[in-house]
Design an enzyme around this catalytic site. Structure first.
Site, mmCIF file in Angstrom:
data_model
loop_
_atom_site.group_PDB
_atom_site.id
_atom_site.type_symbol
_atom_site.label_atom_id
_atom_site.label_comp_id
_atom_site.label_asym_id
_atom_site.label_seq_id
_atom_site.Cartn_x
_atom_site.Cartn_y
_atom_site.Cartn_z
ATOM 1 N N ASP A 92 154.968 104.555 44.650
ATOM 2 C CA ASP A 92 155.279 102.903 45.351
ATOM 3 C C ASP A 92 156.554 102.474 44.728
ATOM 4 O O ASP A 92 156.745 101.220 44.817
ATOM 5 C CB ASP A 92 154.066 101.968 44.822
ATOM 6 C CG ASP A 92 153.873 102.358 43.179
ATOM 7 O OD1 ASP A 92 154.879 102.756 42.472
ATOM 8 O OD2 ASP A 92 152.667 102.344 42.626
ATOM 9 N N GLU A 114 150.144 110.415 46.325
ATOM 10 C CA GLU A 114 149.546 109.358 45.446
ATOM 11 C C GLU A 114 149.283 108.298 46.309
ATOM 12 O O GLU A 114 149.722 107.076 46.234
ATOM 13 C CB GLU A 114 150.178 108.947 44.363
ATOM 14 C CG GLU A 114 149.354 108.085 43.232
ATOM 15 C CD GLU A 114 150.193 107.633 42.252
ATOM 16 O OE1 GLU A 114 151.079 106.894 42.143
ATOM 17 O OE2 GLU A 114 149.792 107.967 41.098
ATOM 18 N N GLU A 128 155.239 97.031 44.021
ATOM 19 C CA GLU A 128 154.822 98.354 44.446
ATOM 20 C C GLU A 128 153.533 98.258 45.288
ATOM 21 O O GLU A 128 153.323 99.197 46.231
ATOM 22 C CB GLU A 128 154.103 99.121 43.042
ATOM 23 C CG GLU A 128 155.263 99.453 42.228
ATOM 24 C CD GLU A 128 155.605 98.478 41.191
ATOM 25 O OE1 GLU A 128 155.254 97.144 41.249
ATOM 26 O OE2 GLU A 128 156.513 98.793 40.030
ATOM 27 N N HIS A 205 156.161 97.488 30.733
ATOM 28 C CA HIS A 205 157.297 97.345 31.572
ATOM 29 C C HIS A 205 157.113 96.687 32.892
ATOM 30 O O HIS A 205 158.004 96.302 33.642
ATOM 31 C CB HIS A 205 158.011 98.698 31.964
ATOM 32 C CG HIS A 205 156.963 99.429 33.153
ATOM 33 N ND1 HIS A 205 157.465 99.473 34.221
ATOM 34 C CD2 HIS A 205 155.974 100.085 32.706
ATOM 35 C CE1 HIS A 205 156.554 100.208 34.924
ATOM 36 N NE2 HIS A 205 155.667 100.910 34.146
ATOM 37 N N ARG A 207 156.982 94.519 35.920
ATOM 38 C CA ARG A 207 157.979 93.392 36.356
ATOM 39 C C ARG A 207 157.012 92.126 36.585
ATOM 40 O O ARG A 207 157.744 90.818 36.000
ATOM 41 C CB ARG A 207 158.430 93.612 37.984
ATOM 42 C CG ARG A 207 159.455 92.646 38.410
ATOM 43 C CD ARG A 207 160.082 93.365 39.879
ATOM 44 N NE ARG A 207 160.812 94.690 39.472
ATOM 45 C CZ ARG A 207 162.239 94.339 39.627
ATOM 46 N NH1 ARG A 207 162.839 92.989 39.839
ATOM 47 N NH2 ARG A 207 162.955 95.467 39.367
ATOM 48 N N HIS A 237 160.678 100.895 26.790
ATOM 49 C CA HIS A 237 161.280 101.007 28.280
ATOM 50 C C HIS A 237 162.578 100.607 28.153
ATOM 51 O O HIS A 237 163.074 99.650 27.578
ATOM 52 C CB HIS A 237 160.196 100.375 29.421
ATOM 53 C CG HIS A 237 160.777 100.761 30.655
ATOM 54 N ND1 HIS A 237 161.559 100.247 31.381
ATOM 55 C CD2 HIS A 237 159.821 101.432 31.414
ATOM 56 C CE1 HIS A 237 161.621 101.099 32.586
ATOM 57 N NE2 HIS A 237 160.414 101.618 32.621
HETATM 58 N N1 UDP Z 1 155.811 108.209 29.440
HETATM 59 C C1 UDP Z 1 157.089 109.028 28.994
HETATM 60 N N2 UDP Z 1 157.654 108.498 27.822
HETATM 61 C C2 UDP Z 1 157.541 107.376 27.193
HETATM 62 C C3 UDP Z 1 156.481 106.577 28.025
HETATM 63 C C4 UDP Z 1 155.868 107.116 28.999
HETATM 64 O O1 UDP Z 1 157.161 110.238 29.404
HETATM 65 O O2 UDP Z 1 157.941 107.091 26.265
HETATM 66 C C5 UDP Z 1 155.249 108.676 30.662
HETATM 67 C C6 UDP Z 1 153.854 108.571 30.719
HETATM 68 O O3 UDP Z 1 153.286 109.718 30.325
HETATM 69 C C7 UDP Z 1 153.506 108.523 32.097
HETATM 70 C C8 UDP Z 1 154.885 107.731 32.660
HETATM 71 O O4 UDP Z 1 155.475 107.918 31.701
HETATM 72 O O5 UDP Z 1 153.124 109.760 33.015
HETATM 73 C C9 UDP Z 1 154.648 106.345 32.887
HETATM 74 O O6 UDP Z 1 155.700 105.745 33.418
HETATM 75 P P1 UDP Z 1 155.825 104.099 33.567
HETATM 76 O O7 UDP Z 1 154.979 103.550 32.567
HETATM 77 O O8 UDP Z 1 157.379 103.877 33.496
HETATM 78 O O9 UDP Z 1 155.557 103.786 34.992
HETATM 79 P P2 UDP Z 1 154.189 103.655 35.875
HETATM 80 O O10 UDP Z 1 153.163 104.898 35.480
HETATM 81 O O11 UDP Z 1 153.602 102.267 35.345
HETATM 82 O O12 UDP Z 1 154.525 103.618 37.391
#
Ligand code: UDP
Length: 379
Positions: A92, A114, A128, A205, A207, A237
Site C-alpha cells: 500500500d 497482500e 495507505e 512511524h 504518518r 525509524h
Molecule cells: N523491521 C526491521 N528493522 C527494524 C524495525 C522493523 O527489519 O528496525 C521490520 C519488521 O520486522 C517488519 C517491517 O520492518 O517486517 C515493518 O516495517 P515498518 O514498520 O516500517 O512498516 P509497516 O509494516 O508499518 O508498513
C-alpha cells in the site's frame, strides 16, 4: 517484474522474488524505486537480492505526489525496455500505487501481493488505505493474505476468479530469517540478550500518528521510570519527524536503548526476546503473534483484524495515559499477559510465496490455479 521501494515491501516481496527466481517457467526482473534508501538496501542485503534496476527516486522531504510522480516517470521506460508479462507490487505504499498505475498505463497485468486489507477509514492509515483501494481497482490478480481480506475484495465487487488466498509472505520472510539467530551488531543488544531483562520493544512511524509522537515519547519515558528493571528498546525509524518528536524524551534514561533501524535478522531476534511489543507497524502486528508476543498497537483502527480477534493484539491508540496503563497491566498481571501471549498463526504458514508464484503462473502461462489458504488456526 517485481517493483518495490520501502522496507516493509522489500521484506514481504523477498520470498516472492526468491520463488520467482526458482521457477523454471519465469524470468524474474527486480526494480527498486528507492522510496526508502538505507532501510531498503539493508533488506536487499539480508535476502541477498541485487536489483536489476534502481530508479533512485529518494529525496529528503519529498511529498507523496513527488514520490508518485517520480516513480511514474522513471518506471515507464523500464517497462518499455523489459516488456514484462506481469508487474508484481506489494501492499500500500506510494511506490506500489505508482508502479501499479505505470504498468496499467502500458497494458501490463498487475499482480497485487497482500491485497484486500481494509481499515474501513480512508484517512487511516494515510495514504495507505487509499493506495490499497486504488490498486485493487486496476490489478488483474489479487493475492489476498487471509480469507477476511478476500471477503473485503468480494464486497467491493472484485471477480472471485482473480483472487487467490495465499497467506502473508511476511511469515515466509520471518521463518526464513528467525531460525538464523542473527548476532546483534550493537554489543549493548547482545549483552541485553544475555541479561534476561524484560524487553519492551517499540517501533513507530505512521504518518497519521506524527501529531501524537510527543505523547508516545513521554509515555516511553514514564514506563522506563516505572519499570527500572525492564529495558525499553526502540529501533528508530529513519523519518526525522519521528526522531525529533520522540527521542528528546528518552535522553538520559539508562534503561532505554535507541538504535538505528536494525537489519531484519537482528530485528526478528529482538522480537523473539521481547516481553511486550508496542508498535504502529503493520508488519510487526503480523510477525509478533507467530512468536507468541503480545502486541499493543498505537492506532485507533487496523486492517489486520485477525490477531485482534484472536486476542494477541490490542488496539490502544496513541494517548500517553492509555499507553502507560496498558503496558503496566501487561507487565504486572500475569493472567492478562498469558491470555495475550499465545502463539497463533493467522497470517501465514511460510508457504505464501510458493502459492503466490503458482497464481502468477496461472495468470501468465495458464497453469493450474492454486487452492486458497484456509489457515489461521492456532499452532
Ligand atoms: N523491521 C526491521 N528493522 C527494524 C524495525 C522493523 O527489519 O528496525 C521490520 C519488521 O520486522 C517488519 C517491517 O520492518 O517486517 C515493518 O516495517 P515498518 O514498520 O516500517 O512498516 P509497516 O509494516 O508499518 O508498513
Amino acid at each position: 517484474m517485481t517493483v518495490y521501494g520501502t522496507r516493509p515491501e522489500a521484506i514481504k516481496v523477498a520470498p516472492v522474488i526468491k520463488a520467482l527466481e526458482a521457477s523454471e517457467m519465469l524470468d524474474s526482473v527486480t526494480v527498486v524505486t528507492g522510496q526508502h534508501r538505507e532501510m531498503l538496501d539493508q533488506v536487499n542485503r539480508t535476502f541477498e537480492i541485487g536489483p536489476d534496476h534502481d530508479l533512485d527516486i529518494f529525496e529528503h522531504g519529498a511529498s507523496l505526489s513527488m514520490i508518485v510522480a517520480r516513480v511514474l516517470e522513471r518506471l515507464d521506460p523500464v517497462l518499455v525496455a523489459e516488456q514484462p508479462a506481469a508487474v508484481v507490487v506489494q501492499g500500500d505504499t506510494s511506490t506500489s500505487i505508482a508502479a501499479a498505475l505505470a504498468a496499467f498505463h502500458r497494458g501490463i497485468p498487475v499482480v497485487h501481493v497482500e491485497a484486500g486489507l481494509r481499515s474501513g477509514n480512508i484517512l487511516s492509515p494515510f495514504p495507505e488505505e487509499a493506495n490499497r483501494k486504488i490498486t485493487s481497482r486496476i490489478a488483474s490478480l489479487h493475492l489476498a493474505p487471509t480469507m477476511s481480506s478476500r471477503d473485503n475484495l468480494l464486497r467491493e465487487g472484485v471477480d472471485p476468479e482473480t483472487i487467490s488466498v495465499t497467506g502473508n509472505t511476511v511469515i515466509d520472510a520471518l521463518l526464513m530469517t528467525a531460525e538464523k539467530k542473527t548476532p546483534f551488531t550493537d554489543p549493548g543488544l547482545e549483552s541485553l540478550a544475555d541479561s534476561g531483562r524484560q524487553v519492551i520493544l517499540v517501533t513507530t512511524h505512521r504518518r497519521e500518528n506524527w501529531g501524537a509522537m510527543e505523547g508516545v515519547g513521554r509515555a516511553l519515558a514514564r514506563l522506563a521510570t516505572i519499570f527500572p528493571d525492564a529495558q525499553v528498546v526502540m529501533p528508530a525509524h529513519r523519518n526525522p519527524v519521528v526522531r525529533e518528536a520522540v527521542l528528546p524524551h528518552l535522553q538520559g534514561l539508562n534503561n532505554v536503548t535507541v538504535t538505528e533501524p536494525l537489519a531484519y535478522g537482528e530485528f526478528t531476534r529482538l522480537l523473539s526476546l521481547a516481553r511486550v511489543v508496542l508498535t504502529d507497524s503493520g508488519g510487526v502486528q503480523e510477525e509478533a503473534p507467530s512468536l507468541g508476543k503480545p502486541v499493543l498497537v498505537m492506532r485507533q483502527d487496523t486492517e489486520r483484524p485477525e490477531a485482534v480477534d484472536a486476542g494477541t493484539v490490542k488496539l490502544v491508540g496513541t494517548d500517553e495515559e492509555r499507553i502507560v496503563d496498558e503496558v503496566t497491566t501487561l507487565l504486572t498481571h500475569q493472567a492478562t499477559y498469558d491470555a495475550m501471549a499465545q502463539a497463533i498463526n493467522p497470517y501465514g504458514d511460510g508457504r505464501s510465496a510458493a502459492r503466490s508464484v503458482s497464481a502468477v503462473l496461472h495468470l501468465v502461462c495458464g497453469g493450474p490455479r492454486p487452492g486458497d489458504w484456509k489457515g489461521g488456526s492456532p499452532r
